[in-house]
Design an enzyme around this catalytic site. Structure first.
Site, PDB file in Angstrom:
ATOM      1  N   SER A 124      -9.643   1.208   2.938  1.00 56.82           N
ATOM      2  CA  SER A 124      -9.046   2.019   2.436  1.00 56.82           C
ATOM      3  C   SER A 124      -7.898   1.655   1.315  1.00 56.82           C
ATOM      4  O   SER A 124      -7.339   2.126   0.456  1.00 56.82           O
ATOM      5  CB  SER A 124      -8.146   3.181   3.286  1.00 56.82           C
ATOM      6  N   SER A 163      -9.923  -1.531   6.860  1.00 55.99           N
ATOM      7  CA  SER A 163      -9.295  -1.321   5.466  1.00 55.99           C
ATOM      8  C   SER A 163      -8.943  -2.523   4.744  1.00 55.99           C
ATOM      9  O   SER A 163      -8.568  -2.070   3.612  1.00 55.99           O
ATOM     10  CB  SER A 163      -8.061   0.071   5.603  1.00 55.99           C
ATOM     11  N   LYS A 192       0.859  -1.202  -0.045  1.00 49.80           N
ATOM     12  CA  LYS A 192       0.089   0.187  -0.088  1.00 49.80           C
ATOM     13  C   LYS A 192       0.877   1.409   0.126  1.00 49.80           C
ATOM     14  O   LYS A 192       1.846   1.176   0.442  1.00 49.80           O
ATOM     15  CB  LYS A 192      -0.855  -0.144   1.214  1.00 49.80           C
TER      16      LYS A 192
END
Length: 422
Positions: free
Chosen positions: A125, A149, A49
């Site tokens: 997310s 997330s 990420k």
């Protein structure tokens, strides 16, 4: 790695490490030829990420205002562990700004479409993370989970997402949304790959493969009550169908409640939320003097934490520690709670354009998974057998019993998806 250059990758990745990934893959091939494997991730394609430090790249965490920062001098600790374990790190994946929403939108980097229906949101997310896996650009994606997330995009996009107990995986070198709630975990297409990633990320010394828990050695408690409210009929039907299938395979399942824990969390929420307060400290430490240039939807949530007094923040921490202990003590032997990961499936991107709709959908999708963060429990989302748009079945285990939860999840996965796990 050819898929990583496809049009779908353009909004899934913020950076692609083609040259270094090629070198890492070639080194892994040489080790395999010599029988000198480094472990379960050696040679596997892994994405990370955009909130993780990768030496030589800027850690933007999905925000335009952080792009002016200098490149990271060294890898985040989890990236170091991945490389040491032989993983081929293919690139950094798109995310919502500061990891501060559950829908997967981002006005700065764009929104990757849900892999099952590009008109819909992928969940966040860790939005690019799940797309990198479901579109076969990576075998495993490493994301963060502060309120769901990892598990939310897994549920909404048809993957598996695992959130560990806090402290199991180091967060050094990762942008922090909430120092109290942040955890780091994997997204993959099966539980075994999530377990392999967790072994490397956590630094566990076990080299044994994950064995599914035997039926009769665990029992499931359905967390009935408020967390089932406002569920789409399709989600409820798929969940109950999965429960019936597990019962038919001999799994012990009973109805129960975690309402006392929900009441404890509600007392904290009436004061404030940890991410709204703690992300402000992160931004100040990075030298951000104002919130100019931040997405208004994100800015609104950050500003909500500005008025919280220090004495109230301390009270929130004390209430949370008490809630964690109370919930941990409430677990029976070999008990695992089960419920839908999210009460709804992925909304259309067009349905969340207005601010009011965005915040309403965001709060509803966060409602169930954030419980495990607040109570510091390991949790995993598995795909529910369902025609059409995906939904997730979420397991919540006792604090610090992460490996056992993965074993239970592996057993349940094999019963729900027998053809995929034959």
């Amino acid at each position: 790695m050819t898929r990583i250059h496809s049009p779908a990758a353009e909004k899934a990745f913020t950076a692609v490490f083609a040259d270094s990934a090629r070198r890492e893959a070639e080194a892994a091939d040489r080790r395999a030829a010599m029988g000198a494997t480094r472990g379960p991730l050696d040679g596997r394609l892994v994405s990370v990420k955009a909130l993780f430090d990768v030496a030589g790249t800027v850690t933007s965490a999905g925000s335009a205002v952080l792009r002016r920062l200098p490149p990271a001098a060294e890898d985040a600790e989890v990236v170091e562990r991945l490389r040491a374990g032989g993983a081929v790190v293919v690139g950094k994946t798109q995310m919502t700004e500061f990891a501060f929403s559950a829908l997967g939108t981002n006005p700065h980097d764009g929104r990757p479409g849900n892999p099952r229906d590009r008109r819909r949101t992928p969940g966040g997310s860790s939005s690019g993370a799940v797309v990198s896996v479901t579109d076969e650009m990576a075998e495993i994606a490493i994301g963060s989970d502060t309120g769901g997330s990892v598990r939310i995009p897994a549920a909404l996009s048809g993957a598996v997402g695992f959130k560990p107990t806090s402290g199991r995986v180091p967060t050094a070198g990762a942008f922090s949304l909430s120092s109290s709630l942040d955890t780091i975990g994997p997204i993959a297409l099966n539980v075994a790959d999530c377990a392999a990633a967790d072994t490397v990320l956590s630094g566990e010394r076990t080299s044994s493969r994950l064995w599914p828990a035997s039926v009769g050695t665990f029992h499931l408690t359905i967390a009935r009550g408020r967390l089932f409210e406002r569920c789409e009929p399709e989600v409820t039907d798929a969940f109950l169908g999965a429960i019936d299938r597990l019962r038919s395979r001999g799994v012990q399942i009973a109805d129960g409640s975690i309402d006392q824990a929900l009441d404890d969390i509600a007392r904290i929420d009436r004061i404030g939320t940890f991410p709204s307060i703690e992300v402000g400290e992160t931004l100040r430490n990075l030298g951000l003097a104002s919130l100019d240039g931040i997405d208004p939807k994100t800015r609104l949530r950050i500003e909500a934490g500005h008025g919280i007094l220090a004495v109230d923040y301390v009270r929130m921490q004390r209430l949370r520690h008490a809630a964690i202990k109370s919930f941990e003590d409430s677990f029976a032997e070999n008990e695992v709670f089960v419920l839908p990961t999210t009460p709804i499936r992925a909304p259309l991107a067009s349905a969340i354009e207005e601010d009011a709709a965005f915040h309403a959908f965001n709060g509803l999708i966060l409602r169930n998974p954030r419980i495990a963060n607040m109570l510091d429990c390991p949790s995993i989302s598995l795909p529910l057998p369902l025609d059409g748009h995906p939904a997730g079945l979420m397991l919540v285990g006792r604090r610090n019993v992460d490996r056992r939860l993965l074993e239970v999840a592996s057993s349940i996965e094999a019963m729900l998806w027998p053809n995929e796990n034959a």
